[in-house]
Design an enzyme around this catalytic site. Structure first.
Site, PDB file in Angstrom:
ATOM      1  N   SER A  46      27.282  13.011  20.351  1.00  0.00           N
ATOM      2  CA  SER A  46      26.619  13.351  21.619  1.00  0.00           C
ATOM      3  C   SER A  46      25.991  12.132  22.288  1.00  0.00           C
ATOM      4  O   SER A  46      25.643  12.183  23.470  1.00  0.00           O
ATOM      5  CB  SER A  46      25.549  14.421  21.385  1.00  0.00           C
ATOM      6  N   GLY A 220      28.267  18.137  22.125  1.00  0.00           N
ATOM      7  CA  GLY A 220      29.112  17.078  22.657  1.00  0.00           C
ATOM      8  C   GLY A 220      28.356  16.291  23.712  1.00  0.00           C
ATOM      9  O   GLY A 220      27.260  16.671  24.123  1.00  0.00           O
ATOM     10  N   GLY A 222      27.718  14.109  27.480  1.00  0.00           N
ATOM     11  CA  GLY A 222      28.012  14.137  28.903  1.00  0.00           C
ATOM     12  C   GLY A 222      27.620  15.400  29.633  1.00  0.00           C
ATOM     13  O   GLY A 222      26.909  16.272  29.116  1.00  0.00           O
ATOM     14  N   CYS A 247      24.192  23.415  21.931  1.00  0.00           N
ATOM     15  CA  CYS A 247      23.989  22.245  22.782  1.00  0.00           C
ATOM     16  C   CYS A 247      24.949  22.235  23.975  1.00  0.00           C
ATOM     17  O   CYS A 247      24.796  23.043  24.880  1.00  0.00           O
ATOM     18  CB  CYS A 247      24.067  20.963  21.949  1.00  0.00           C
ATOM     19  N   LEU A 248      25.952  21.354  24.003  1.00  0.00           N
ATOM     20  CA  LEU A 248      26.909  21.379  25.108  1.00  0.00           C
ATOM     21  C   LEU A 248      27.613  22.725  25.168  1.00  0.00           C
ATOM     22  O   LEU A 248      27.886  23.251  26.254  1.00  0.00           O
ATOM     23  CB  LEU A 248      27.930  20.248  24.952  1.00  0.00           C
ATOM     24  N   GLN A 251      25.528  25.068  27.149  1.00  0.00           N
ATOM     25  CA  GLN A 251      25.617  24.821  28.592  1.00  0.00           C
ATOM     26  C   GLN A 251      26.933  25.338  29.156  1.00  0.00           C
ATOM     27  O   GLN A 251      26.971  25.914  30.258  1.00  0.00           O
ATOM     28  CB  GLN A 251      25.467  23.315  28.852  1.00  0.00           C
ATOM     29  N   TYR A 292      21.210  17.341  29.691  1.00  0.00           N
ATOM     30  CA  TYR A 292      21.348  18.405  30.680  1.00  0.00           C
ATOM     31  C   TYR A 292      20.728  19.686  30.149  1.00  0.00           C
ATOM     32  O   TYR A 292      20.614  19.881  28.930  1.00  0.00           O
ATOM     33  CB  TYR A 292      22.820  18.640  31.017  1.00  0.00           C
ATOM     34  N   HIS A 332      19.784  22.030  17.923  1.00  0.00           N
ATOM     35  CA  HIS A 332      20.735  21.943  16.814  1.00  0.00           C
ATOM     36  C   HIS A 332      20.222  22.684  15.587  1.00  0.00           C
ATOM     37  O   HIS A 332      19.425  22.145  14.821  1.00  0.00           O
ATOM     38  CB  HIS A 332      20.993  20.477  16.459  1.00  0.00           C
ATOM     39  N   GLU A 334      21.779  23.227  12.963  1.00  0.00           N
ATOM     40  CA  GLU A 334      22.264  22.547  11.753  1.00  0.00           C
ATOM     41  C   GLU A 334      21.414  21.322  11.422  1.00  0.00           C
ATOM     42  O   GLU A 334      21.623  20.673  10.395  1.00  0.00           O
ATOM     43  CB  GLU A 334      23.734  22.140  11.935  1.00  0.00           C
TER      44      GLU A 334
END
Length: 366
Positions: A46, A220, A222, A247-248, A251, A292, A332, A334
């Site tokens: 990430s 991930g 971006g 996370c990503l 989103q 983000y 996260h 994990e």
């Protein structure tokens, strides 16, 4: 050690000593507040394309070991610390931080005022920066950095190219790799799942052909809006297969359901970020790394319900679909590094899958 400089796009210059690779490197400069876990941070996909600053003053003191990697190949563009230990001491230590960064061609700089750097980022937001030798002049480098166009293909860079299987005898999970940490795989294999890891651009049709019991949307790097193919895929699997996003992945689930995301001023990166669960009123300490966030107001006209919020800034930390078996979290569970308070979410995912299977069995016999 040779003198090197870190130059921000606003013209701020930090002079320090280089370690790791000697190459010139650019990227967004961000900060992580964790006291430990630098090996997991460096190897977290990430952070692809970013120059990572550790706010804790001493880094590298327990070295690098074989067990704590979150990916095989690190993707960070630079590492900034107050002091890098050149004499690590730990029973698991196998090499120094300096040696590891050299091996992976990652430049580092130490001896700068990381507290000042962090305050600048907090005040002005995430900035582009460059790590270089003392020549050319900082003014020239600052101008170069200001004109940099940041990449938008970080997910493609970090995702697996071809599908692969991690065998197990339990529930069959398709893990969509947007730049996945090994910690997610560890938690699924711990629960004896049969995991098929697929690339970020795998289609809904191809995923459904694998007959999964559940779909995991991973973390991930971006902007989630740079992965439109994933948003379309999620829209086609929702309601057919239970979904869990991290996370990503969180989103992307929100975007697929009609919500919106926005870039944060300086993001959340570190361990021990407090998150409140709205239903239970419990507060959990979480590990976070994201630039983000989902806009809370944008959830209003969607089928997503807000489940968790960040206590530091009230940003969205969790959502759940009102009609389909799907939920996600911004942090996260994990850990790696960080607290494991929310590890139970993987069990919730397993239970959601089994409940969905039971429902379909009952409908089939009705």
């Amino acid at each position: 050690m040779a003198k090197r400089q870190l130059v921000l796009e606003d013209g701020t210059v930090f002079i320090g000593e280089g370690f790791g690779s000697k190459r010139v490197s650019t990227g967004e400069v961000v900060f992580n507040t964790g006291m430990t876990g630098y090996q997991e941070v460096i190897s977290d996909p990430s952070y692809c394309g970013q120059i990572v600053t550790m706010t804790y003053p001493l880094v590298g003191n327990y070295g690098i070991n074989r067990d704590d990697f979150e990916t095989v190949t690190p993707f960070i563009n630079g590492f900034v610390v107050k002091e890098a230990s050149d004499a690590p001491s730990n029973f698991r230590n196998e090499e120094s931080l300096d040696h590891f960064l050299k091996a992976h061609d990652i430049p580092g700089i130490q001896g700068i005022d990381t507290r000042k750097l962090t305050k600048i980022i907090r005040r002005h937001g995430t900035m582009k920066a460059i790590i270089s030798d003392l020549e050319p002049a900082a003014e020239h480098l600052a101008e170069k950095v200001r004109n940099l166009t940041m990449p938008t293909d970080q997910v493609k860079t970090t995702s697996t190219i071809k599908p692969y299987v991690v065998p197990g005898r339990g529930l069959r999970i398709v893990l969509v790799d947007f730049g996945a940490k090994h910690g997610i795989l560890r938690e699924l294999t711990k629960r004896n799942c049969h995991i098929t890891v697929v690339p970020h651009d795998y289609t809904a049709e191809a995923i459904l052909r694998l007959k999964p019991d559940g779909i995991m949307l991973t973390n991930g790097p971006g902007d989630p809006k740079d992965v439109p193919e994933a948003i379309e895929m999620i829209q086609h699997v929702l309601g057919k297969i239970p979904v869990f996003g991290i996370c990503l992945g969180h989103q992307l689930l929100a975007l697929a359901c009609g919500a919106d995301t926005e870039k944060m001023k300086f993001g959340h990166r570190g361990a021990n970020h407090p998150v409140k669960d709205i239903k239970s009123s419990k507060t959990y300490l979480t590990s976070q790394n994201h630039s983000y966030a989902v806009r809370e107001a944008s959830l209003e006209n969607t089928d997503l319900g807000l489940t968790q919020i960040a206590l530091n800034d009230r940003t969205v930390e969790g959502v759940r679909h009102k009609n389909y078996p799907a939920f996600s979290v911004q942090y996260h569970p994990e850990a790696s590094p960080g607290p494991e308070d929310t590890n139970y979410l993987f069990d919730d995912f397993m239970n959601m899958i089994k409940k969905n299977q039971k429902k379909h069995e009952e409908e089939a016999y009705a």
